[in-house]
Scaffold this motif. Structure first.
Motif, PDB file in Angstrom:
ATOM      1  N   PRO A 343       0.817  -1.201  -0.161  1.00  0.00           N
ATOM      2  CA  PRO A 343      -0.118  -0.071   0.072  1.00  0.00           C
ATOM      3  C   PRO A 343       0.814   1.366  -0.020  1.00  0.00           C
ATOM      4  CG  PRO A 343       0.196  -0.934   2.230  1.00  0.00           C
ATOM      5  CD  PRO A 343       0.886  -1.849   1.349  1.00  0.00           C
ATOM      6  N   ASP A 344       0.634   2.125  -0.956  1.00  0.00           N
ATOM      7  CA  ASP A 344       1.364   3.645  -1.093  1.00  0.00           C
ATOM      8  C   ASP A 344       0.653   4.185  -2.045  1.00  0.00           C
ATOM      9  OD1 ASP A 344       2.169   2.802  -3.773  1.00  0.00           O
ATOM     10  OD2 ASP A 344       4.249   1.711  -2.976  1.00  0.00           O
ATOM     11  N   LYS A 345       0.837   5.454  -1.983  1.00  0.00           N
ATOM     12  CA  LYS A 345       0.298   6.450  -2.990  1.00  0.00           C
ATOM     13  C   LYS A 345       0.119   6.032  -4.540  1.00  0.00           C
ATOM     14  CE  LYS A 345       0.109  10.716  -1.955  1.00  0.00           C
ATOM     15  NZ  LYS A 345       0.736  12.140  -1.911  1.00  0.00           N
ATOM     16  N   GLU A 346       1.265   5.522  -4.785  1.00  0.00           N
ATOM     17  CA  GLU A 346       1.432   4.868  -6.465  1.00  0.00           C
ATOM     18  C   GLU A 346       0.380   3.817  -6.456  1.00  0.00           C
ATOM     19  OE1 GLU A 346       4.298   5.724  -4.401  1.00  0.00           O
ATOM     20  OE2 GLU A 346       4.348   7.598  -5.503  1.00  0.00           O
ATOM     21  N   SER A 347       0.257   2.763  -5.760  1.00  0.00           N
ATOM     22  CA  SER A 347      -0.537   1.594  -5.951  1.00  0.00           C
ATOM     23  C   SER A 347      -1.903   1.806  -5.622  1.00  0.00           C
ATOM     24  CB  SER A 347      -0.146   0.431  -5.010  1.00  0.00           C
ATOM     25  OG  SER A 347      -0.293   0.751  -3.603  1.00  0.00           O
ATOM     26  N   ILE A 348      -2.215   3.052  -4.952  1.00  0.00           N
ATOM     27  CA  ILE A 348      -3.747   3.632  -4.843  1.00  0.00           C
ATOM     28  C   ILE A 348      -3.881   4.465  -6.049  1.00  0.00           C
ATOM     29  CG2 ILE A 348      -5.324   5.188  -3.595  1.00  0.00           C
ATOM     30  CD1 ILE A 348      -3.112   4.616  -1.180  1.00  0.00           C
ATOM     31  N   ARG A 349      -3.277   5.137  -6.653  1.00  0.00           N
ATOM     32  CA  ARG A 349      -3.063   6.007  -7.804  1.00  0.00           C
ATOM     33  C   ARG A 349      -3.576   5.011  -9.127  1.00  0.00           C
ATOM     34  NH1 ARG A 349      -2.087  10.903  -7.371  1.00  0.00           N
ATOM     35  NH2 ARG A 349      -0.149  10.333  -6.238  1.00  0.00           N
ATOM     36  N   GLY A 351      -4.483   2.002  -8.977  1.00  0.00           N
ATOM     37  CA  GLY A 351      -5.589   1.111  -8.903  1.00  0.00           C
ATOM     38  C   GLY A 351      -5.071  -0.518  -8.692  1.00  0.00           C
ATOM     39  N   GLN A 352      -3.719  -0.736  -8.626  1.00  0.00           N
ATOM     40  CA  GLN A 352      -3.213  -2.044  -8.182  1.00  0.00           C
ATOM     41  C   GLN A 352      -3.545  -2.351  -6.907  1.00  0.00           C
ATOM     42  OE1 GLN A 352       1.033  -1.243  -9.376  1.00  0.00           O
ATOM     43  NE2 GLN A 352       0.722  -2.760 -11.171  1.00  0.00           N
ATOM     44  N   TYR A 353      -3.484  -1.596  -6.044  1.00  0.00           N
ATOM     45  CA  TYR A 353      -3.865  -1.849  -4.539  1.00  0.00           C
ATOM     46  C   TYR A 353      -5.288  -2.321  -4.263  1.00  0.00           C
ATOM     47  CZ  TYR A 353      -3.622  -2.420   0.334  1.00  0.00           C
ATOM     48  OH  TYR A 353      -3.825  -2.615   1.655  1.00  0.00           O
ATOM     49  N   PRO A 354      -5.612  -3.350  -4.120  1.00  0.00           N
ATOM     50  CA  PRO A 354      -6.976  -4.089  -3.957  1.00  0.00           C
ATOM     51  C   PRO A 354      -7.694  -3.391  -2.916  1.00  0.00           C
ATOM     52  CG  PRO A 354      -5.466  -5.547  -2.871  1.00  0.00           C
ATOM     53  CD  PRO A 354      -4.604  -4.358  -3.403  1.00  0.00           C
ATOM     54  N   LEU A 355      -7.333  -2.556  -2.047  1.00  0.00           N
ATOM     55  CA  LEU A 355      -8.148  -2.301  -0.947  1.00  0.00           C
ATOM     56  C   LEU A 355      -8.133  -0.651  -0.992  1.00  0.00           C
ATOM     57  CD1 LEU A 355      -7.599  -4.744   1.886  1.00  0.00           C
ATOM     58  CD2 LEU A 355      -9.421  -4.738   0.130  1.00  0.00           C
ATOM     59  N   ALA A 356      -8.112  -0.103  -2.055  1.00  0.00           N
ATOM     60  CA  ALA A 356      -8.275   1.319  -1.963  1.00  0.00           C
ATOM     61  C   ALA A 356      -9.739   1.928  -1.938  1.00  0.00           C
ATOM     62  CB  ALA A 356      -7.389   1.880  -3.202  1.00  0.00           C
ATOM     63  N   THR A 357      -9.796   3.101  -1.317  1.00  0.00           N
ATOM     64  CA  THR A 357     -11.218   3.472  -1.183  1.00  0.00           C
ATOM     65  C   THR A 357     -11.273   5.031  -1.235  1.00  0.00           C
ATOM     66  OG1 THR A 357     -13.346   3.405   0.243  1.00  0.00           O
ATOM     67  CG2 THR A 357     -10.972   3.427   1.278  1.00  0.00           C
ATOM     68  N   GLU A 358     -12.400   5.496  -1.556  1.00  0.00           N
ATOM     69  CA  GLU A 358     -12.508   6.945  -1.583  1.00  0.00           C
ATOM     70  C   GLU A 358     -12.887   7.466  -0.106  1.00  0.00           C
ATOM     71  OE1 GLU A 358     -15.403   7.787  -4.526  1.00  0.00           O
ATOM     72  OE2 GLU A 358     -13.747   8.207  -6.088  1.00  0.00           O
ATOM     73  N   PHE A 359     -12.504   8.645   0.246  1.00  0.00           N
ATOM     74  CA  PHE A 359     -13.375   9.274   1.532  1.00  0.00           C
ATOM     75  C   PHE A 359     -13.983  10.249   0.938  1.00  0.00           C
ATOM     76  CE2 PHE A 359      -8.592  10.470   1.582  1.00  0.00           C
ATOM     77  CZ  PHE A 359      -8.742  12.024   1.364  1.00  0.00           C
ATOM     78  N   TYR A 360     -14.928  10.860   2.274  1.00  0.00           N
ATOM     79  CA  TYR A 360     -15.992  11.944   1.598  1.00  0.00           C
ATOM     80  C   TYR A 360     -15.962  13.066   2.544  1.00  0.00           C
ATOM     81  CZ  TYR A 360     -17.365   7.786  -1.132  1.00  0.00           C
ATOM     82  OH  TYR A 360     -17.401   6.593  -1.780  1.00  0.00           O
ATOM     83  N   ALA A 361     -16.275  14.081   2.303  1.00  0.00           N
ATOM     84  CA  ALA A 361     -17.120  15.077   2.748  1.00  0.00           C
ATOM     85  C   ALA A 361     -18.810  14.870   2.641  1.00  0.00           C
ATOM     86  CB  ALA A 361     -16.701  16.593   2.016  1.00  0.00           C
ATOM     87  N   VAL A 362     -19.226  14.692   3.687  1.00  0.00           N
ATOM     88  CA  VAL A 362     -20.662  14.239   3.935  1.00  0.00           C
ATOM     89  C   VAL A 362     -21.383  15.353   4.506  1.00  0.00           C
ATOM     90  CG1 VAL A 362     -22.131  12.316   4.833  1.00  0.00           C
ATOM     91  CG2 VAL A 362     -19.769  11.623   4.226  1.00  0.00           C
ATOM     92  N   THR A 363     -22.432  15.658   3.790  1.00  0.00           N
ATOM     93  CA  THR A 363     -23.195  16.909   4.187  1.00  0.00           C
ATOM     94  C   THR A 363     -24.788  16.462   4.317  1.00  0.00           C
ATOM     95  OG1 THR A 363     -23.524  17.188   2.060  1.00  0.00           O
ATOM     96  CG2 THR A 363     -22.055  18.623   3.271  1.00  0.00           C
ATOM     97  N   ALA A 364     -25.577  17.099   4.843  1.00  0.00           N
ATOM     98  CA  ALA A 364     -27.130  16.758   5.095  1.00  0.00           C
ATOM     99  C   ALA A 364     -27.783  18.075   4.539  1.00  0.00           C
ATOM    100  CB  ALA A 364     -27.659  16.366   6.384  1.00  0.00           C
ATOM    101  N   GLN A 365     -29.154  18.000   4.748  1.00  0.00           N
ATOM    102  CA  GLN A 365     -29.977  19.190   4.457  1.00  0.00           C
ATOM    103  C   GLN A 365     -29.253  20.442   5.340  1.00  0.00           C
ATOM    104  OE1 GLN A 365     -31.083  16.391   4.903  1.00  0.00           O
ATOM    105  NE2 GLN A 365     -33.039  15.835   3.647  1.00  0.00           N
ATOM    106  N   ASN A 366     -28.888  21.586   4.629  1.00  0.00           N
ATOM    107  CA  ASN A 366     -28.490  22.621   5.334  1.00  0.00           C
ATOM    108  C   ASN A 366     -28.566  23.919   4.336  1.00  0.00           C
ATOM    109  OD1 ASN A 366     -26.503  24.724   6.548  1.00  0.00           O
ATOM    110  ND2 ASN A 366     -26.333  22.776   7.924  1.00  0.00           N
ATOM    111  N   ASN A 367     -28.931  25.093   5.205  1.00  0.00           N
ATOM    112  CA  ASN A 367     -28.900  26.314   4.476  1.00  0.00           C
ATOM    113  C   ASN A 367     -27.916  27.162   4.324  1.00  0.00           C
ATOM    114  OD1 ASN A 367     -31.921  25.842   3.903  1.00  0.00           O
ATOM    115  ND2 ASN A 367     -32.499  26.521   6.040  1.00  0.00           N
ATOM    116  N   ASN A 368     -26.672  26.709   4.839  1.00  0.00           N
ATOM    117  CA  ASN A 368     -25.454  27.601   4.870  1.00  0.00           C
ATOM    118  C   ASN A 368     -25.492  27.867   3.568  1.00  0.00           C
ATOM    119  OD1 ASN A 368     -22.755  28.536   4.951  1.00  0.00           O
ATOM    120  ND2 ASN A 368     -22.902  27.860   7.209  1.00  0.00           N
ATOM    121  N   PRO A 369     -25.193  29.061   3.052  1.00  0.00           N
ATOM    122  CA  PRO A 369     -24.647  29.308   1.646  1.00  0.00           C
ATOM    123  C   PRO A 369     -23.374  28.892   1.357  1.00  0.00           C
ATOM    124  CG  PRO A 369     -24.646  31.214   2.571  1.00  0.00           C
ATOM    125  CD  PRO A 369     -25.381  30.215   3.669  1.00  0.00           C
TER     126      PRO A 369
END
Length: 396
Positions: A343-349, A351-369
Protein backbone atom coordinates in the motif's frame (compact mmCIF):
# COMPACT_ATOMS: atom_id res chain seq x y z
CA UNK A 1 -0.97 -24.94 82.72
CA UNK A 2 -3.29 -21.96 82.29
CA UNK A 3 -6.13 -22.05 79.79
CA UNK A 4 -6.31 -19.36 77.15
CA UNK A 5 -8.92 -16.64 77.31
CA UNK A 6 -11.03 -18.22 74.53
CA UNK A 7 -10.92 -21.67 76.15
CA UNK A 8 -12.47 -20.25 79.33
CA UNK A 9 -15.33 -18.52 77.55
CA UNK A 10 -18.64 -20.28 77.01
CA UNK A 11 -19.88 -21.30 73.58
CA UNK A 12 -22.44 -18.47 73.50
CA UNK A 13 -19.87 -15.87 74.47
CA UNK A 14 -17.61 -17.09 71.65
CA UNK A 15 -20.54 -16.96 69.28
CA UNK A 16 -21.27 -13.36 70.30
CA UNK A 17 -17.63 -12.34 69.81
CA UNK A 18 -17.68 -14.10 66.44
CA UNK A 19 -20.77 -12.19 65.40
CA UNK A 20 -19.17 -8.81 66.20
CA UNK A 21 -15.84 -9.80 64.66
CA UNK A 22 -17.44 -10.95 61.41
CA UNK A 23 -19.59 -7.82 61.34
CA UNK A 24 -16.52 -5.59 61.73
CA UNK A 25 -14.63 -7.47 59.02
CA UNK A 26 -17.66 -7.27 56.71
CA UNK A 27 -17.87 -3.50 57.27
CA UNK A 28 -14.19 -3.00 56.51
CA UNK A 29 -14.55 -5.30 53.49
CA UNK A 30 -17.46 -3.20 52.24
CA UNK A 31 -15.37 -0.02 52.55
CA UNK A 32 -12.59 -1.77 50.62
CA UNK A 33 -15.10 -2.91 48.00
CA UNK A 34 -16.34 0.65 47.42
CA UNK A 35 -12.82 2.10 47.36
CA UNK A 36 -11.41 -0.42 44.87
CA UNK A 37 -14.51 -0.22 42.65
CA UNK A 38 -14.33 3.58 42.50
CA UNK A 39 -10.61 3.32 41.76
CA UNK A 40 -11.25 1.13 38.72
CA UNK A 41 -10.25 -2.15 40.34
CA UNK A 42 -13.54 -3.95 39.84
CA UNK A 43 -11.96 -6.66 37.70
CA UNK A 44 -9.18 -7.72 40.11
CA UNK A 45 -8.89 -5.79 43.38
CA UNK A 46 -12.59 -5.75 44.29
CA UNK A 47 -12.92 -9.57 44.05
CA UNK A 48 -9.64 -9.84 45.98
CA UNK A 49 -11.09 -7.71 48.80
CA UNK A 50 -14.22 -9.87 48.91
CA UNK A 51 -12.26 -13.13 49.01
CA UNK A 52 -9.85 -11.79 51.66
CA UNK A 53 -12.74 -10.58 53.83
CA UNK A 54 -14.35 -14.02 53.75
CA UNK A 55 -11.08 -15.84 54.43
CA UNK A 56 -10.12 -13.51 57.30
CA UNK A 57 -13.61 -13.80 58.82
CA UNK A 58 -13.34 -17.60 58.78
CA UNK A 59 -9.83 -17.42 60.23
CA UNK A 60 -10.93 -15.13 63.10
CA UNK A 61 -13.92 -17.37 63.93
CA UNK A 62 -11.61 -20.40 64.06
CA UNK A 63 -9.32 -18.46 66.40
CA UNK A 64 -12.21 -17.52 68.67
CA UNK A 65 -13.38 -21.11 68.91
CA UNK A 66 -9.77 -22.24 69.39
CA UNK A 67 -9.98 -24.78 66.55
CA UNK A 68 -6.43 -24.15 65.29
CA UNK A 69 -3.23 -24.94 67.13
CA UNK A 70 -0.69 -22.15 67.58
CA UNK A 71 1.56 -23.51 64.84
CA UNK A 72 -1.31 -23.92 62.39
CA UNK A 73 -2.50 -20.37 63.12
CA UNK A 74 0.84 -18.91 62.01
CA UNK A 75 1.00 -21.14 58.95
CA UNK A 76 -2.52 -20.13 57.86
CA UNK A 77 -1.88 -16.43 58.52
CA UNK A 78 1.37 -16.45 56.57
CA UNK A 79 -0.34 -18.35 53.75
CA UNK A 80 -3.12 -15.75 53.53
CA UNK A 81 -0.63 -12.87 53.43
CA UNK A 82 1.73 -14.65 51.04
CA UNK A 83 -0.95 -15.68 48.55
CA UNK A 84 -2.47 -12.17 48.59
CA UNK A 85 0.91 -10.56 47.89
CA UNK A 86 1.69 -13.14 45.21
CA UNK A 87 -1.63 -12.58 43.44
CA UNK A 88 -1.24 -8.80 43.60
CA UNK A 89 2.33 -8.94 42.29
CA UNK A 90 1.29 -11.25 39.45
CA UNK A 91 -1.56 -8.95 38.47
CA UNK A 92 0.62 -5.83 38.50
CA UNK A 93 3.40 -7.52 36.52
CA UNK A 94 0.86 -8.65 33.91
CA UNK A 95 -0.65 -5.15 33.68
CA UNK A 96 2.80 -3.56 33.39
CA UNK A 97 3.71 -5.96 30.58
CA UNK A 98 0.50 -5.27 28.68
CA UNK A 99 0.89 -1.50 29.14
CA UNK A 100 4.43 -1.69 27.76
CA UNK A 101 3.17 -3.04 24.42
CA UNK A 102 2.50 -0.35 21.83
CA UNK A 103 -1.07 0.35 20.74
CA UNK A 104 -2.62 1.72 17.58
CA UNK A 105 -5.58 3.66 18.85
CA UNK A 106 -7.23 6.98 17.99
CA UNK A 107 -6.95 8.03 21.64
CA UNK A 108 -3.16 7.95 21.40
CA UNK A 109 -2.97 10.82 18.88
CA UNK A 110 -2.71 14.44 20.02
CA UNK A 111 -4.70 16.36 17.42
CA UNK A 112 -3.54 19.73 18.74
CA UNK A 113 -0.36 19.27 16.70
CA UNK A 114 -2.50 19.64 13.55
CA UNK A 115 -4.65 22.54 14.76
CA UNK A 116 -5.13 25.25 12.08
CA UNK A 117 -3.51 28.65 12.65
CA UNK A 118 -1.70 27.30 15.73
CA UNK A 119 1.99 27.98 16.28
CA UNK A 120 4.25 25.15 15.05
CA UNK A 121 1.27 23.26 13.64
CA UNK A 122 2.02 20.35 11.31
CA UNK A 123 -0.87 21.28 9.04
CA UNK A 124 0.14 21.82 5.38
CA UNK A 125 -0.28 24.98 3.30
CA UNK A 126 -0.83 25.83 -0.35
CA UNK A 127 2.12 27.06 -2.39
CA UNK A 128 -0.01 29.85 -3.84
CA UNK A 129 -2.75 32.19 -2.57
CA UNK A 130 -6.10 30.47 -2.16
CA UNK A 131 -8.75 31.01 -4.83
CA UNK A 132 -11.55 30.50 -2.30
CA UNK A 133 -12.10 32.07 1.09
CA UNK A 134 -14.99 32.12 3.56
CA UNK A 135 -15.27 35.48 5.31
CA UNK A 136 -18.28 34.79 7.52
CA UNK A 137 -20.56 31.97 8.66
CA UNK A 138 -18.06 29.13 8.01
CA UNK A 139 -19.59 25.63 8.01
CA UNK A 140 -19.16 23.62 11.21
CA UNK A 141 -16.77 20.73 10.60
CA UNK A 142 -16.23 17.36 12.27
CA UNK A 143 -14.85 14.01 11.22
CA UNK A 144 -12.63 11.01 11.60
CA UNK A 145 -9.38 11.23 13.54
CA UNK A 146 -7.40 10.04 10.51
CA UNK A 147 -8.79 12.86 8.36
CA UNK A 148 -8.40 15.72 10.83
CA UNK A 149 -4.99 16.84 9.45
CA UNK A 150 -6.63 17.18 6.04
CA UNK A 151 -9.71 19.18 6.92
CA UNK A 152 -7.56 21.26 9.25
CA UNK A 153 -5.52 22.18 6.15
CA UNK A 154 -8.74 23.14 4.34
CA UNK A 155 -9.64 25.39 7.27
CA UNK A 156 -6.23 27.07 7.37
CA UNK A 157 -6.49 27.89 3.66
CA UNK A 158 -10.14 28.93 3.41
CA UNK A 159 -11.46 29.94 6.85
CA UNK A 160 -11.10 33.18 8.81
CA UNK A 161 -8.13 33.19 11.18
CA UNK A 162 -9.30 32.00 14.58
CA UNK A 163 -9.11 29.51 17.40
CA UNK A 164 -10.31 26.11 16.18
CA UNK A 165 -9.54 23.76 19.07
CA UNK A 166 -10.39 20.19 17.92
CA UNK A 167 -11.39 19.19 21.47
CA UNK A 168 -13.57 22.21 22.32
CA UNK A 169 -17.02 20.93 21.36
CA UNK A 170 -18.76 23.93 22.91
CA UNK A 171 -17.27 26.87 21.00
CA UNK A 172 -15.03 25.62 18.18
CA UNK A 173 -16.40 25.52 14.63
CA UNK A 174 -13.94 22.76 13.73
CA UNK A 175 -13.69 19.71 15.99
CA UNK A 176 -12.85 16.03 15.74
CA UNK A 177 -15.19 13.64 17.53
CA UNK A 178 -14.36 10.44 15.52
CA UNK A 179 -16.42 8.77 12.80
CA UNK A 180 -19.33 7.31 14.84
CA UNK A 181 -19.94 10.51 16.79
CA UNK A 182 -19.48 12.71 13.72
CA UNK A 183 -22.23 10.85 11.85
CA UNK A 184 -24.54 11.20 14.86
CA UNK A 185 -23.85 14.92 15.10
CA UNK A 186 -24.44 15.44 11.37
CA UNK A 187 -27.73 13.54 11.43
CA UNK A 188 -28.87 15.49 14.51
CA UNK A 189 -27.99 18.80 12.83
CA UNK A 190 -25.16 19.64 15.24
CA UNK A 191 -22.56 20.04 12.48
CA UNK A 192 -22.57 20.87 8.76
CA UNK A 193 -19.85 18.79 7.06
CA UNK A 194 -18.06 15.70 8.27
CA UNK A 195 -14.92 14.16 6.74
CA UNK A 196 -15.20 10.40 6.97
CA UNK A 197 -15.36 7.05 5.22
CA UNK A 198 -18.69 5.95 3.75
CA UNK A 199 -21.43 5.35 6.34
CA UNK A 200 -22.12 1.95 7.83
CA UNK A 201 -25.50 0.28 7.35
CA UNK A 202 -26.47 1.30 10.89
CA UNK A 203 -25.57 4.93 10.17
CA UNK A 204 -27.59 4.88 6.95
CA UNK A 205 -30.60 3.49 8.84
CA UNK A 206 -30.21 6.15 11.55
CA UNK A 207 -30.29 8.89 8.90
CA UNK A 208 -33.34 7.36 7.26
CA UNK A 209 -35.20 7.14 10.58
CA UNK A 210 -34.50 10.84 11.13
CA UNK A 211 -35.58 11.73 7.61
CA UNK A 212 -32.08 12.93 6.71
CA UNK A 213 -30.53 12.37 3.29
CA UNK A 214 -26.75 12.02 3.39
CA UNK A 215 -24.81 13.48 0.48
CA UNK A 216 -21.32 12.02 -0.07
CA UNK A 217 -18.83 14.21 -1.94
CA UNK A 218 -15.59 12.30 -2.70
CA UNK A 219 -12.49 14.36 -1.94
CA UNK A 220 -9.65 11.84 -2.05
CA UNK A 221 -8.52 8.23 -2.01
CA UNK A 222 -6.87 6.15 0.67
CA UNK A 223 -5.67 2.60 1.30
CA UNK A 224 -7.29 0.30 3.81
CA UNK A 225 -4.27 -1.46 5.30
CA UNK A 226 -3.50 -4.44 7.52
CA UNK A 227 -0.46 -4.55 9.78
CA UNK A 228 1.46 -6.89 12.08
CA UNK A 229 4.30 -6.68 14.58
CA UNK A 230 7.47 -5.85 12.65
CA UNK A 231 9.06 -9.07 13.97
CA UNK A 232 6.40 -11.19 12.30
CA UNK A 233 7.85 -13.14 9.38
CA UNK A 234 4.65 -12.68 7.35
CA UNK A 235 5.00 -9.73 4.96
CA UNK A 236 1.86 -10.18 2.89
CA UNK A 237 -1.51 -11.91 2.72
CA UNK A 238 -4.08 -12.53 0.01
CA UNK A 239 -7.59 -11.16 0.27
CA UNK A 240 -8.83 -14.75 0.57
CA UNK A 241 -6.50 -15.41 3.51
CA UNK A 242 -7.62 -12.22 5.23
CA UNK A 243 -11.26 -13.20 4.90
CA UNK A 244 -10.52 -16.65 6.31
CA UNK A 245 -8.65 -15.11 9.24
CA UNK A 246 -11.44 -12.70 10.13
CA UNK A 247 -14.03 -15.43 9.65
CA UNK A 248 -12.14 -17.60 12.15
CA UNK A 249 -11.17 -20.28 9.61
CA UNK A 250 -7.42 -19.56 9.77
CA UNK A 251 -6.28 -19.21 13.38
CA UNK A 252 -2.50 -19.81 13.29
CA UNK A 253 0.25 -17.84 11.57
CA UNK A 254 1.90 -21.07 10.41
CA UNK A 255 -1.02 -21.57 8.00
CA UNK A 256 -0.02 -18.40 6.11
CA UNK A 257 3.75 -18.81 6.18
CA UNK A 258 4.50 -17.48 9.66
CA UNK A 259 5.51 -18.91 13.05
CA UNK A 260 3.53 -21.51 14.97
CA UNK A 261 1.49 -18.98 16.95
CA UNK A 262 -2.21 -18.26 17.13
CA UNK A 263 -3.44 -15.17 15.28
CA UNK A 264 -4.86 -12.45 17.49
CA UNK A 265 -6.96 -10.57 14.95
CA UNK A 266 -8.13 -7.29 16.44
CA UNK A 267 -11.20 -5.37 15.33
CA UNK A 268 -12.38 -1.78 15.80
CA UNK A 269 -15.56 -0.51 17.48
CA UNK A 270 -18.81 -0.75 15.55
CA UNK A 271 -19.53 2.14 13.14
CA UNK A 272 -15.91 3.37 13.11
CA UNK A 273 -14.65 4.05 9.60
CA UNK A 274 -12.15 1.20 9.56
CA UNK A 275 -14.64 -1.30 11.02
CA UNK A 276 -17.18 -0.34 8.36
CA UNK A 277 -14.48 -0.86 5.73
CA UNK A 278 -13.68 -4.31 7.16
CA UNK A 279 -17.34 -5.28 7.05
CA UNK A 280 -17.57 -4.17 3.41
CA UNK A 281 -14.40 -6.09 2.62
CA UNK A 282 -15.84 -9.25 4.23
CA UNK A 283 -19.08 -8.95 2.25
CA UNK A 284 -21.34 -11.91 3.02
CA UNK A 285 -18.61 -13.69 5.02
CA UNK A 286 -19.51 -13.50 8.74
CA UNK A 287 -17.01 -11.79 11.04
CA UNK A 288 -15.77 -13.74 14.03
CA UNK A 289 -16.03 -12.34 17.57
CA UNK A 290 -13.13 -9.91 18.13
CA UNK A 291 -10.70 -9.90 21.08
CA UNK A 292 -12.40 -8.30 24.07
CA UNK A 293 -11.33 -6.29 27.09
CA UNK A 294 -13.15 -5.83 30.37
CA UNK A 295 -14.10 -2.26 31.24
CA UNK A 296 -15.32 -2.08 34.80
CA UNK A 297 -16.63 0.56 37.18
CA UNK A 298 -19.03 0.63 40.10
CA UNK A 299 -21.92 1.96 38.01
CA UNK A 300 -21.84 -0.41 35.07
CA UNK A 301 -20.03 -3.47 36.38
CA UNK A 302 -17.97 -5.46 33.92
CA UNK A 303 -18.59 -4.56 30.27
CA UNK A 304 -17.09 -6.45 27.36
CA UNK A 305 -16.00 -4.24 24.49
CA UNK A 306 -13.77 -4.58 21.45
CA UNK A 307 -10.20 -4.08 22.60
CA UNK A 308 -7.83 -1.62 20.92
CA UNK A 309 -5.05 -3.06 18.79
CA UNK A 310 -2.07 -3.89 20.97
CA UNK A 311 1.10 -4.83 19.17
CA UNK A 312 1.60 -8.38 20.44
CA UNK A 313 3.94 -10.53 18.37
CA UNK A 314 0.93 -12.51 17.12
CA UNK A 315 -1.35 -9.50 16.52
CA UNK A 316 -3.11 -8.51 13.30
CA UNK A 317 -4.79 -5.14 12.93
CA UNK A 318 -6.05 -2.70 10.32
CA UNK A 319 -6.54 1.00 9.73
CA UNK A 320 -6.01 3.51 6.93
CA UNK A 321 -2.59 4.17 5.42
CA UNK A 322 -2.03 7.76 6.51
CA UNK A 323 -3.17 7.14 10.07
CA UNK A 324 -1.11 3.96 10.52
CA UNK A 325 2.04 5.22 8.82
CA UNK A 326 2.06 8.92 9.76
CA UNK A 327 -0.27 9.91 12.61
CA UNK A 328 0.36 6.85 14.77
CA UNK A 329 3.74 5.69 13.54
CA UNK A 330 5.88 3.90 16.10
CA UNK A 331 8.26 1.87 13.95
CA UNK A 332 6.94 -1.26 15.65
CA UNK A 333 4.35 -2.32 13.07
CA UNK A 334 4.77 -3.45 9.47
CA UNK A 335 2.17 -2.90 6.76
CA UNK A 336 1.25 -6.03 4.82
CA UNK A 337 1.22 -6.35 1.05
CA UNK A 338 -2.22 -7.50 -0.11
CA UNK A 339 -2.37 -9.84 -3.10
CA UNK A 340 1.31 -9.04 -3.61
CA UNK A 341 0.86 -5.25 -3.75
CA UNK A 342 2.21 -2.91 -1.10
CA UNK A 343 0.00 0.00 0.00
CA UNK A 344 1.37 3.37 -1.09
CA UNK A 345 0.22 6.40 -3.07
CA UNK A 346 1.44 4.95 -6.36
CA UNK A 347 -0.44 1.67 -5.97
CA UNK A 348 -3.56 3.56 -4.85
CA UNK A 349 -3.37 5.92 -7.83
CA UNK A 350 -2.76 3.13 -10.34
CA UNK A 351 -5.56 1.00 -8.91
CA UNK A 352 -3.21 -1.94 -8.28
CA UNK A 353 -3.72 -1.97 -4.52
CA UNK A 354 -6.94 -3.99 -4.07
CA UNK A 355 -8.23 -2.24 -0.93
CA UNK A 356 -8.14 1.40 -2.02
CA UNK A 357 -11.22 3.44 -1.21
CA UNK A 358 -12.54 6.97 -1.49
CA UNK A 359 -13.20 9.15 1.53
CA UNK A 360 -15.83 11.86 1.63
CA UNK A 361 -17.09 15.20 2.80
CA UNK A 362 -20.59 14.21 3.94
CA UNK A 363 -23.41 16.72 4.27
CA UNK A 364 -27.12 16.72 5.02
CA UNK A 365 -29.84 19.27 4.32
CA UNK A 366 -28.48 22.68 5.33
CA UNK A 367 -29.14 26.31 4.39
CA UNK A 368 -25.58 27.57 4.88
CA UNK A 369 -24.70 29.22 1.51
CA UNK A 370 -20.98 28.49 1.97
CA UNK A 371 -21.30 24.70 2.00
CA UNK A 372 -21.59 23.96 -1.72
CA UNK A 373 -18.87 26.43 -2.83
CA UNK A 374 -16.61 24.94 -0.16
CA UNK A 375 -17.30 21.39 -1.43
CA UNK A 376 -16.60 22.51 -5.00
CA UNK A 377 -13.29 24.01 -3.90
CA UNK A 378 -12.31 20.76 -2.13
CA UNK A 379 -12.54 19.00 -5.49
CA UNK A 380 -10.69 21.79 -7.30
CA UNK A 381 -6.98 21.73 -8.06
CA UNK A 382 -6.17 23.60 -4.85
CA UNK A 383 -8.26 21.33 -2.67
CA UNK A 384 -6.71 18.29 -4.28
CA UNK A 385 -3.24 19.77 -3.82
CA UNK A 386 -3.91 19.88 -0.07
CA UNK A 387 -5.07 16.25 -0.22
CA UNK A 388 -1.75 15.27 -1.79
CA UNK A 389 0.43 17.43 0.45
CA UNK A 390 -1.22 16.08 3.58
CA UNK A 391 -0.34 12.55 2.55
CA UNK A 392 -3.46 11.19 0.89
CA UNK A 393 -4.10 10.44 -2.78
CA UNK A 394 -6.03 12.97 -4.84
CA UNK A 395 -9.02 12.06 -6.99
CA UNK A 396 -7.28 12.99 -10.22
Amino acid sequence: MKESFWMKESFWTKLLFSFFAVGGIAFLGFIGFIFTALSGGLIFYTPLVVVLSIVIAIYVVLLIFNVLSRKIRYVVLLSIVGLSLLATAGHEIKEAYISSIATVDDREVNLKQYEPFAENSKVVNLDEPTTFHIDSDPPRLDGATALYPLYSAFVQSAYPVGNYNPYNFQTSQVICSSTPEAYKRLIEGETDIIFVAAPSLAQQKHAKRKGVELKLTPIGREAFVFFVNKRNAVTGLSTAQLKDIYAGKITNWKDVGGPNNRIRAFQRPEDSGSQTMLQKFMGDTPLMTPPQEDIADIMSGIIQQTSSYRNYKNALGYSFLFYASEMNQSGEIALLAIDGVKPDKESIRSGQYPLATEFYAVTAQNNNPNIQPFLDWLQSSQGQELVEKTGYTSLK
